[in-house]
Every structure is written in structure tokens, then in C-alpha cells.
Design an enzyme around this catalytic site. Structure first.
Site, short mmCIF file in Angstrom:
data_model
loop_
_atom_site.label_atom_id
_atom_site.label_comp_id
_atom_site.label_asym_id
_atom_site.label_seq_id
_atom_site.Cartn_x
_atom_site.Cartn_y
_atom_site.Cartn_z
N HIS A 168 -0.97 -1.30 -4.48
CA HIS A 168 -2.25 -1.03 -3.81
C HIS A 168 -2.37 0.47 -3.52
CE1 HIS A 168 -5.77 -2.28 -1.41
NE2 HIS A 168 -5.41 -1.33 -0.55
N SER A 183 0.86 -1.19 0.00
CA SER A 183 0.00 0.00 0.00
C SER A 183 0.88 1.23 0.00
CB SER A 183 -0.89 0.03 1.24
OG SER A 183 -1.40 1.34 1.40
N MET A 198 -8.99 7.87 -0.26
CA MET A 198 -9.86 8.24 0.87
C MET A 198 -10.37 9.66 0.70
SD MET A 198 -7.64 6.67 4.01
CE MET A 198 -6.77 5.10 3.84
N HIS A 214 -8.17 0.87 -4.32
CA HIS A 214 -9.13 0.63 -3.24
C HIS A 214 -9.82 1.96 -2.93
CE1 HIS A 214 -9.52 -0.56 1.33
NE2 HIS A 214 -10.69 -0.43 0.74
N MET A 254 -12.18 4.23 -1.00
CA MET A 254 -12.90 4.44 0.27
C MET A 254 -13.54 5.82 0.19
SD MET A 254 -9.89 2.80 2.64
CE MET A 254 -8.69 3.01 1.32
N GLY A 279 -2.81 -4.18 8.96
CA GLY A 279 -2.08 -4.84 10.05
C GLY A 279 -1.33 -6.10 9.65
N GLY A 321 -2.98 3.67 7.90
CA GLY A 321 -2.01 2.58 7.98
C GLY A 321 -1.56 2.42 9.43
N GLY A 322 -0.85 1.33 9.68
CA GLY A 322 -0.22 1.15 10.98
C GLY A 322 -1.13 0.70 12.10
N GLY A 348 -8.94 3.65 6.97
CA GLY A 348 -8.67 5.07 7.21
C GLY A 348 -7.20 5.37 7.41
N ASP A 357 -6.37 -6.75 4.04
CA ASP A 357 -5.83 -5.39 4.10
C ASP A 357 -5.89 -4.85 5.52
OD1 ASP A 357 -5.09 -2.77 3.61
OD2 ASP A 357 -6.73 -2.34 2.21
N ASP A 402 -4.64 3.41 -1.95
CA ASP A 402 -5.73 3.69 -1.02
C ASP A 402 -6.27 5.09 -1.25
OD1 ASP A 402 -6.02 1.32 0.62
OD2 ASP A 402 -3.97 1.72 1.30
N MET A 422 -11.18 -6.31 4.99
CA MET A 422 -10.48 -5.36 5.85
C MET A 422 -10.22 -6.01 7.20
SD MET A 422 -10.04 -2.76 3.94
CE MET A 422 -9.12 -1.88 5.21
C1 DX5 Z 1 -6.41 1.18 5.47
C2 DX5 Z 1 -5.86 0.92 4.10
C3 DX5 Z 1 -4.72 -0.04 4.10
C4 DX5 Z 1 -3.55 0.41 4.90
C5 DX5 Z 1 -2.69 -0.76 5.25
O1 DX5 Z 1 -7.53 1.96 5.36
O2 DX5 Z 1 -6.86 0.38 3.26
O3 DX5 Z 1 -4.34 -0.39 2.79
O4 DX5 Z 1 -2.80 1.38 4.27
O5 DX5 Z 1 -1.65 -0.30 6.03
P1 DX5 Z 1 -0.84 -1.23 7.04
O6 DX5 Z 1 -0.26 -2.33 6.25
O7 DX5 Z 1 0.17 -0.28 7.59
O8 DX5 Z 1 -1.82 -1.70 8.08
ZN ZN Z 2 -6.43 -0.57 1.15
#
Ligand code: DX5
Ligand code: ZN
Length: 221
Positions: A35, A10, A39, A68, A70, A179, A146-147, A144, A177, A37, A139
Site C-alpha cells: 500500500h 502501508s 500525499m 492510494h 491523496m 488505525g 499514520g499512527g 494524512g 485504512d 500512500d 478511511m
Molecule cells: C493515512 C494513510 C494510511 C496510514 C495508515 O492517510 O492512508 O495508509 O498510513 O497508517 P496506520 O496503520 O499507522 O494507521
Molecule cells: Zn492509505
């Protein structure tokens, strides 16, 4: 049928000041999908990138662009992402009143179609649209950011979706997707996933670490 594990970094965790170089680096490091993201600050509490960025990144990699969305409403933006160079376009069923129509639109544009299930969305949401799907994105965090930490209860959903996909006889990616690290990657693959999104775990350590990070996530040592 569960396929060999593919890794979808991502770019949310990449260096946004150097996105082109980052996409080239993960491509050289052995990533399978890119990937992206997207938003909108409304469907999820964060703002990221639009079709202009996808278009700008397109020449930097021949990999599959796994976009993806969102965002809500989503339908009005689907053509722009298709035009920008997305290969797979994934939407959330809550992002509009007619998810079947949205998936039809994606297919009409000649793109692969995905549905994404939030942790609180039941697996049954895929049943009425299975014949339109190329990908199911589970999910394992609330979307929303990462991390975040992987939600273990999602493993049961992955198992249930693997059964549904196999029963359908269709060629549908089962992607997870949120963690994902070496340990949760193993658990997700054991539950039936065959594509793993990883932001933090791919981009940690800088470009010289990407190949090793991807190898580790894929299950190599
Ligand atoms: C969350 C995103 C993910 C996210 C994954 O809303 O859709 O793609 O960036 O990030 P990690 O791998 O850090 O959990
Ligand atoms: Zn994603």
C-alpha cells in the site's frame, strides 16, 4: 462476497532510507498488497512520495501495488502512476470535479480502480460508480498521517458497503485504512472488510517482526 483477509502494509511507516529492502521484507513476510500512500500537502496536510519512487520500488516485489492517491487535482498524475507500475489506483471523490471520468481514465490505462471514502464521506458516493470499481477503500482515520486512532463509527459504513458490494454481484475489494491493529482488524473483518491496510502495526519491531505482525493482523495467533 467477502474474501479471505488480505494484508496491505502501508509503506508510510517503513524506513524511508531503506524502502527497497522494506518492500522486499514485507513481501517475504507474507504481505498481500504493497500500500503506497501518496500525499500532496494540499488535499491532505502531509507530503510523501511520487511516481518516481513507485517506479524505483517496482522491481523489488511482484505483489500488487495498491496506490492510494491523496492528491488534488488527481487526473494529471494518474498516467504517471500507471506507468510507474501501480496495479490498483485509488482516488478520493473530493479530489476532482469528475470522479466518474477519473475512474474511467484508470480503467482505460488497464489498471484496477478504487474509490476512497473519508470518514465524513457518505457511503452513497459509491453508488453511481459501482460498475467501474475494483476496490472501495474506507478511511477509518482522516487521511494524512499514520499512527492515528481507528474511528469506531466507520464500522457501520463497512457493513453498509459490504451489503452494496454483495448486492452488485461484482468482485470488489472492501479495504479499510487507518488505525488497524489486532483488535480493530477483527472488528473491521467482522463488519465485512477483506483487505486491511496497516502501517504502524506491520512495521513495528523491525523486519524480524513483520511476518508475525502480518499473521496477527490476518487473524492467526
Ligand atoms: C493515512 C494513510 C494510511 C496510514 C495508515 O492517510 O492512508 O495508509 O498510513 O497508517 P496506520 O496503520 O499507522 O494507521
Ligand atoms: Zn492509505
Amino acid at each position: 462476497m467477502q474474501q479471505e483477509t488480505r494484508i496491505a502494509p502501508s509503506i508510510l511507516s517503513a524506513d524511508f532510507a531503506n524502502l527497497g529492502a522494506e518492500v522486499r521484507a514485507i513481501t517475504e513476510a507474507g504481505a498481500d498488497y504493497v500500500h503506497v500512500d501518496v500525499m500532496d500537502g494540499h488535499f491532505v496536510p502531509n507530503l510523501t512520495i511520487g511516481p518516481g519512487v513507485v517506479k524505483a520500488l517496482r522491481p523489488h516485489s511482484a505483489l500488487t501495488f495498491d496506490v492510494h492517491l491523496m492528491i488534488s487535482p488527481v487526473d494529471i498524475f494518474v498516467p504517471a502512476f500507471a506507468e510507474a507500475g501501480a496495479d490498483i489506483i485509488t482516488v478520493h471523490p473530493e479530489a476532482g470535479p469528475h470522479v466518474h471520468r477519473t475512474l474511467q481514465l484508470i480503467k482505460t490505462l488497464g489498471k484496477k480502480a478504487g474509490i476512497s471514502l473519508n470518514p465524513g464521506t457518505p457511503v452513497e458516493a459509491v453508488d453511481p460508480v459501482l460498475d467501474l470499481l475494483d476496490l472501495v477503500l474506507v478511511m477509518s482515520v482522516n487521511p494524512g498521517f499514520g499512527g492515528q486512532a481507528f474511528i469506531p463509527g466507520v464500522l457501520r459504513k463497512i457493513e453498509a458497503l459490504r451489503r452494496r458490494i454483495d448486492d452488485s454481484g461484482r468482485d470488489i475489494d472492501l479495504e479499510v485504512d487507518g488505525g488497524i491493529n489486532a483488535e480493530t482488524a477483527r472488528d473491521a473483518v467482522a463488519a465485512g472488510a477483506d483487505v486491511l491496510v496497516a502501517g504502524t502495526a506491520t512495521f513495528q519491531g523491525g523486519a524480524s517482526a513483520y511476518a508475525e505482525n502480518i499473521r496477527t493482523l490476518r487473524g492467526g495467533s
